[in-house]
Design an enzyme around this catalytic site. Sequence first.
Site, PDB file in Angstrom:
ATOM      1  N   GLU A 165       0.850  -1.188   0.000  1.00 36.24           N
ATOM      2  CA  GLU A 165       0.000   0.000   0.000  1.00 36.24           C
ATOM      3  C   GLU A 165       0.889   1.243   0.000  1.00 36.24           C
ATOM      4  OE1 GLU A 165      -3.743   2.009   2.421  1.00 36.24           O
ATOM      5  OE2 GLU A 165      -2.780   0.258   3.256  1.00 36.24           O
ATOM      6  N   GLY A 217       3.277   2.040  10.617  1.00 36.45           N
ATOM      7  CA  GLY A 217       3.136   1.389  11.915  1.00 36.45           C
ATOM      8  C   GLY A 217       2.808  -0.077  11.747  1.00 36.45           C
ATOM      9  N   MET A 228       0.463  -2.916   8.645  1.00 38.04           N
ATOM     10  CA  MET A 228      -0.207  -3.027   7.351  1.00 38.04           C
ATOM     11  C   MET A 228      -1.125  -4.239   7.350  1.00 38.04           C
ATOM     12  SD  MET A 228      -0.826  -1.968   4.361  1.00 38.04           S
ATOM     13  CE  MET A 228      -1.984  -2.823   3.311  1.00 38.04           C
ATOM     14  N   GLU A 229      -2.386  -4.012   6.936  1.00 40.70           N
ATOM     15  CA  GLU A 229      -3.457  -4.985   7.107  1.00 40.70           C
ATOM     16  C   GLU A 229      -3.567  -6.042   6.020  1.00 40.70           C
ATOM     17  OE1 GLU A 229      -5.487  -1.465   4.834  1.00 40.70           O
ATOM     18  OE2 GLU A 229      -3.917  -1.705   6.343  1.00 40.70           O
ATOM     19  N   ASN A 230      -2.455  -6.476   5.430  1.00 42.87           N
ATOM     20  CA  ASN A 230      -2.526  -7.517   4.409  1.00 42.87           C
ATOM     21  C   ASN A 230      -3.445  -8.643   4.897  1.00 42.87           C
ATOM     22  OD1 ASN A 230      -0.117  -6.142   3.213  1.00 42.87           O
ATOM     23  ND2 ASN A 230       0.873  -7.066   4.986  1.00 42.87           N
ATOM     24  N   HIS A 285      -6.744  -2.197  15.230  1.00 44.53           N
ATOM     25  CA  HIS A 285      -6.957  -1.408  14.004  1.00 44.53           C
ATOM     26  C   HIS A 285      -6.760  -2.275  12.763  1.00 44.53           C
ATOM     27  CE1 HIS A 285      -6.576   2.351  11.510  1.00 44.53           C
ATOM     28  NE2 HIS A 285      -5.875   1.518  10.754  1.00 44.53           N
ATOM     29  N   GLU A 286      -5.633  -2.977  12.733  1.00 48.03           N
ATOM     30  CA  GLU A 286      -5.335  -3.783  11.538  1.00 48.03           C
ATOM     31  C   GLU A 286      -6.345  -4.912  11.359  1.00 48.03           C
ATOM     32  OE1 GLU A 286      -3.245  -2.445   9.579  1.00 48.03           O
ATOM     33  OE2 GLU A 286      -2.641  -1.018  11.115  1.00 48.03           O
ATOM     34  N   HIS A 320      -9.524  -3.863   9.782  1.00 45.30           N
ATOM     35  CA  HIS A 320      -9.378  -3.728   8.324  1.00 45.30           C
ATOM     36  C   HIS A 320      -9.777  -5.004   7.578  1.00 45.30           C
ATOM     37  CE1 HIS A 320      -7.800   0.173   7.453  1.00 45.30           C
ATOM     38  NE2 HIS A 320      -6.719   0.044   8.195  1.00 45.30           N
ATOM     39  N   GLU A 344      -9.700   3.666   6.635  1.00 43.22           N
ATOM     40  CA  GLU A 344      -8.874   4.115   7.763  1.00 43.22           C
ATOM     41  C   GLU A 344      -9.705   4.725   8.888  1.00 43.22           C
ATOM     42  OE1 GLU A 344      -6.111   3.056   8.089  1.00 43.22           O
ATOM     43  OE2 GLU A 344      -5.477   2.541   6.063  1.00 43.22           O
TER      44      GLU A 344
END
Length: 864
Positions: free
Chosen positions: A142, A277, A279-281, A313-314, A317, A336
């Site tokens: 991203e 910080g 990443m929501e892969n 948070h992740e 997502h 987000e």
Amino acid sequence: MTTCGSNKAAVKFERLPTFAEPTHYNIKLVPNFEQFTFDGNVDINVTIKEATDILKLHSQSLNIRNVAITLADGTKSANLGTSYDDKLNILTINLPSKIAPQNAVLNFEYVGELNDKMRGFYRSSYKDASGTEKFLASTQFESTYARLAFPCWDEPIYKATFDVVLEVAPGLTALSNMNAVSTTTTSDGKRQAVKFATSPKMSSYLVAFAVGELEYISAQTKSGVEMRVYTVPGKKEQGRFSLDLSVKAIDWYNEWFDIPYPLPKCDLIAIPDFSMGAMENWGLVTYREIALLVDPGVTSTRQKSTVALTVAHELAHMWFGNLVTMKWWTDLWLKEGFASFMEYSFVGANYPEFKIWLHFVNDELASGMSLDALRNSHPIEVEIDNPNELDEIYDSITYAKSNSVNRMLCYYLSEPVFQKGLRLYLKKFQYSNAVTQDLWTALSEASGQNVNDLMSGWTQQMGFPVVKVSQKQDGNNRVLKLEQRRFISDGGEDNANSLWQVPITVSVGSNPNDVKARFVLKQKSQEFVVENVAPGEWLKLNAGTTGFYRVEYSEEMLKDMLPAIASRQMPVLDRFGLINDLSALLNSGRVNIDQFVNVAASSVFEDEYVVWGAIDEGLAKFLSSSRHISAETSERAKKLVVKLLKKLEMNLVLLARAGHQPTIDTFLKMFNDHVEKGTVLHPDIRLAVFGAAARYGGKDGYDKLLKIRETTSFGEVDRQCIVAMSQTPDETLLAQLFDYGFGQNKVRPQDQIYLFCGTGSTQMGSDYSWKYFKENIKTFLDKYGGANSSLFQDCVKYTGESFATEAKAVEFQDYYCSCRQLTDVDRQTLNRPIGQTVESIRLNARLVDLNRAAIETLLQLHNL
């Protein structure tokens, strides 16, 4: 707003044509840790919707050896001709002839680089237990970096399924989004080919790979999802907190969204070098080590809560962003803003000990307002032309303002109605793409209200309102006159004449914990009546600080509330909101600094950390303004802060910064006992103690901090040492630190921004960091991968925002407009960050000028 006033046309950007789209990728990658390269082979199933003799897709920094196509009838053509646009990263493939609409398969053979820029498929280094340097490979795709790993339609609208095979050396772990379904030895016997299950339909930016010597701990959710936390060897037990939290989160979100997590597994992996910080892969979530790992004896409470929020948070997502994805980056906030809101909802419901909604108002609401009060802000729904400009909008508008606006809407509609609307939205658009209007439609259906009319002003306009309130008593009723205008930090007029629908809530002194009245302010000026409010009873707007607006009270209303602040009868979120509004109104000239200091003085018995955060911010402005007036004024101002706070042990940090010698002596003793006797420092005061050692401990304190940093293996301690050392008032020591961190690269590039963090505490530090950055800007551009890197843009802001003169504002802007190391495309990309920093410098200067006389009067009043 064009910062450099260039007459040159902006670089034209082009999206991919819509006559062809991918449906499936079959990717094979073979990483080589000796050469830092990887061999790639990818088949892409393409649906061609219009007759064409070319195909276009994205590719960047890939050495493509061969391109072939197989048509629907089995006809295969190899060695196809290509052309490349390096500004747009678009690869054009010339087909043998014009072909009719059909399904075809493109094949690419290529070689890529395992780069060190923390984007694409990149390498990360660490040292094992014996001190030997090791490497692992991971991804950050991203927003537009999947094209660095494989040719693809690298725009979020193009969802496809993915099959992945990773060929790796024996002993290495290979991970991807899905679970491994087979591991076989390659024909030459040198590698293991790990094949993963087919992914669900998803955008290219969510694909992920990781290869390295990794270890893990695991657990299962109630729904049977296998959760694992992966780390480099020796750190897996530090993942225990995040593993437990992730299991709870998946189960909680399954229920809250009423849609089960659809993959069989979800891995969380700590990467030593990571630009963001986390990443929501989908199924393989990547994190900075500091954002995932917790050591119970070393991690501060604040950092532990940050880890909780980041992990939550992740995982949010997986629904907002992965299951339902924005059509284009203009609607980035759709993922987000909602992942940000859900992280607080989950942590608030499951970890009450963190008091997370108290921190929300400072970390999210106040942070979003701070940036959005600038003329160089941007709307939540920001028009994105060139994705090169994307890194700059991963900011407090996209995250914190969006989060705060969601919270405001949730309170307005009620949580059950809000939840119902989100469920409708997710179910309708799952495995597809959406725009903001789709969300408003779902929430309107759930609530029976026109949510679009209510909310479009909040997402499509830049900025937010300040509501000016005055009152009069009418019998047993209170008549309020409310006026709204855009809040701009410089106190000037809003040329756009913006208007919002503002959800107003009211609380009163006789029952401060409840909402006394609700109404929506739709006009520039309106009157409202609040019934049954006794004469003399205090009245406050924005009960619970749930609305994304500031309030400017009449002097009489403010005076009425002071006793309730002092006695803490007013609820904590309201105390915070009132004080934070006053602090912000300082900048706009609507409140004098002496008024704020008087409110701070009434808060000396305040016992909530978050309220002290708001007081601290205002008093820091007082100290900073005083420093910019003169050294003598600065010393007198520090004495006033000490006089106000010395009876209160809670704010030792501010006392130390104000030069209170007994507090400084206490901190220095604690530091020396820690270094010399091994006395444990409580994690929650460690940064304050380190800061005092750097500011007041001279070379001895600096050397001890450097030794702590060199011997720690824990990220939070490492970062705190860097932040503390950057506060040194000794230019020789600061020069040594910059050479150590930047010149010798002893600090990881992801953490180098912290070298700038403390320099603004002294004029020398501000001047030195600005000079250093200018002299080495080419190195910074190369190190971070260009001007579109968020790390580079953070450096731009940090090296300027502590200045406070018009001359510095002009110097800062002129430098970037004439810098030969920057191209016109760079300047276009940096337009907003430069503009925001110049505006911040001018606001600092304005604050000094507006309060010069008030500060002098205040100091004389206190016999200083």
